[in-house]
Scaffold this motif. Structure first.
Motif, PDB file in Angstrom:
ATOM      1  N   VAL A  98       1.686   2.902  -5.605  1.00 39.80           N
ATOM      2  CA  VAL A  98       1.201   3.811  -4.567  1.00 39.80           C
ATOM      3  C   VAL A  98       2.308   4.819  -4.284  1.00 39.80           C
ATOM      4  O   VAL A  98       3.383   4.460  -3.801  1.00 39.80           O
ATOM      5  N   THR A  99       2.042   6.068  -4.583  1.00 39.28           N
ATOM      6  CA  THR A  99       3.055   7.111  -4.435  1.00 39.28           C
ATOM      7  C   THR A  99       2.937   7.784  -3.074  1.00 39.28           C
ATOM      8  O   THR A  99       1.835   8.107  -2.616  1.00 39.28           O
ATOM      9  N   ARG A 100       4.077   8.004  -2.444  1.00 38.46           N
ATOM     10  CA  ARG A 100       4.105   8.737  -1.178  1.00 38.46           C
ATOM     11  C   ARG A 100       3.884  10.223  -1.467  1.00 38.46           C
ATOM     12  O   ARG A 100       4.728  10.863  -2.080  1.00 38.46           O
ATOM     13  N   ASN A 101       2.752  10.731  -1.016  1.00 34.50           N
ATOM     14  CA  ASN A 101       2.354  12.086  -1.415  1.00 34.50           C
ATOM     15  C   ASN A 101       2.422  13.120  -0.287  1.00 34.50           C
ATOM     16  O   ASN A 101       2.099  14.277  -0.497  1.00 34.50           O
ATOM     17  N   TYR A 114       5.183   9.723   3.086  1.00 31.98           N
ATOM     18  CA  TYR A 114       4.288   8.584   3.217  1.00 31.98           C
ATOM     19  C   TYR A 114       3.079   8.782   2.314  1.00 31.98           C
ATOM     20  O   TYR A 114       2.829   9.886   1.818  1.00 31.98           O
ATOM     21  N   ALA A 115       2.345   7.700   2.103  1.00 31.33           N
ATOM     22  CA  ALA A 115       1.135   7.753   1.283  1.00 31.33           C
ATOM     23  C   ALA A 115      -0.082   7.824   2.189  1.00 31.33           C
ATOM     24  O   ALA A 115      -0.219   7.029   3.125  1.00 31.33           O
ATOM     25  N   GLU A 116      -0.955   8.773   1.923  1.00 26.60           N
ATOM     26  CA  GLU A 116      -2.201   8.874   2.681  1.00 26.60           C
ATOM     27  C   GLU A 116      -3.165   7.772   2.240  1.00 26.60           C
ATOM     28  O   GLU A 116      -2.972   7.112   1.219  1.00 26.60           O
ATOM     29  N   SER A 119      -4.353   7.931  -1.312  1.00 26.56           N
ATOM     30  CA  SER A 119      -3.402   7.473  -2.325  1.00 26.56           C
ATOM     31  C   SER A 119      -3.518   5.969  -2.535  1.00 26.56           C
ATOM     32  O   SER A 119      -3.474   5.480  -3.667  1.00 26.56           O
ATOM     33  N   GLU A 201       4.259   1.044  -0.608  1.00 22.29           N
ATOM     34  CA  GLU A 201       4.440   2.394  -1.131  1.00 22.29           C
ATOM     35  C   GLU A 201       5.705   2.477  -1.966  1.00 22.29           C
ATOM     36  O   GLU A 201       6.679   1.785  -1.711  1.00 22.29           O
TER      37      GLU A 201
END
Length: 271
Positions: A98-101, A114-116, A119, A201
């Motif tokens: 899970v990438t923090r986008n 942070y990751a929504e 994501s 994340e």
């Protein structure tokens, strides 16, 4: 004296040619035939449904039928639970990244990434589907000052896992009443999905101006904090902002006692 069947002699010669004793091969064939016969003669497993069918065929009374139906329901629930546990264990073995986008642009968490919710969902859904699992959300409490969201991870056979979190409408940032409720629901959907799936994340956060606090709190400690937050009706969003965390399970272990003390003090004040 009757001659041996030609096919057996030919088979023996064939095995001898490849260097395997014919007697050994025939013994294995015989063992296999015996095992298959024993399997065919083994009694079938008696399930509650089979017992119910027999009871109906024999004219059993209503009380017996009801008991057998209850037994069948418990049997199916237990089978569903086992199937879910097996599938969820296989899901957890998957490599899910899970990438923090997104980056926070203001407030106490400014600069952190942070990751929504999207994501998390995009990263986990393929692995969930692969093992017969799916995720869904329900608003299980919708009061004026408190909203609760429940995330359910469910297996195709019915077994499931539920995680519920609640909080007040997020009125920060000059939101109107509807925006405040939508913001809280979105936050709770993200937090419950993350907790239910046991996801974390990934991504470099070194430019966010925050330190790595090391070990996080345990699952039991997170549940305790969430219970206190709901009991004293604290604003979970502001609580996380105060401790510079994205969600309660990310609370550093070094801050746990301080968090409990603050929530306990709030409870005493409202008593």
């Amino acid at each position: 004296m009757n001659a041996e069947p030609e096919i057996v002699t030919d088979d023996v010669d064939m095995f001898d040619q490849v260097g395997k004793p014919a007697g050994q091969v025939l013994a294995k064939v015989e063992q296999s035939m015996v095992a298959r016969q024993q399997q065919d003669n083994a009694p079938a497993a008696v399930t509650p449904m089979a017992m119910l069918d027999r009871a109906l065929a024999s004219g059993a009374n209503l009380e017996t039928i009801e008991k057998l139906m209850g037994l069948q329901e418990r049997f199916e629930a237990n089978q569903a639970r086992k199937a879910f546990n097996e599938a969820f264990a296989a899901f957890k073995a998957e490599a899910i990244i899970v990438t923090r986008n997104r980056k926070v642009t203001d407030g106490p968490l400014k600069g952190r990434s942070y990751a929504e919710l999207v994501s998390f969902v995009e990263a986990a859904t393929p692995a969930l589907s692969k093992h017969g699992l799916s995720a869904s959300w329900d608003i299980t409490r919708d009061d004026k000052d408190w909203i609760e969201v429940t995330c359910t991870i469910e297996h195709v056979l019915g077994g499931n896992k539920k995680v519920s979190l609640g909080g007040p409408p997020d009125t920060g940032g000059a939101k109107n009443a509807l925006q405040a409720r939508v913001s809280t629901v979105t936050y709770l959907e993200r937090a419950t999905f993350k907790a239910a799936c046991g996801l974390a994340e990934q991504g470099d956060d070194s430019d966010g101006g925050t330190a790595d606090f090391g070990e996080r709190i345990s699952d039991d400690q997170a549940k305790n904090l969430l219970g206190l937050i709901e009991e004293v009706r604290a604003d979970i969003v502001k609580f996380c902002q105060f401790f510079t965390i994205e969600s309660v399970p990310e609370m550093p272990a070094t801050k746990y006692q301080r968090a409990v003390q603050l929530l306990e003090a709030r409870r005493r004040k409202s008593a």
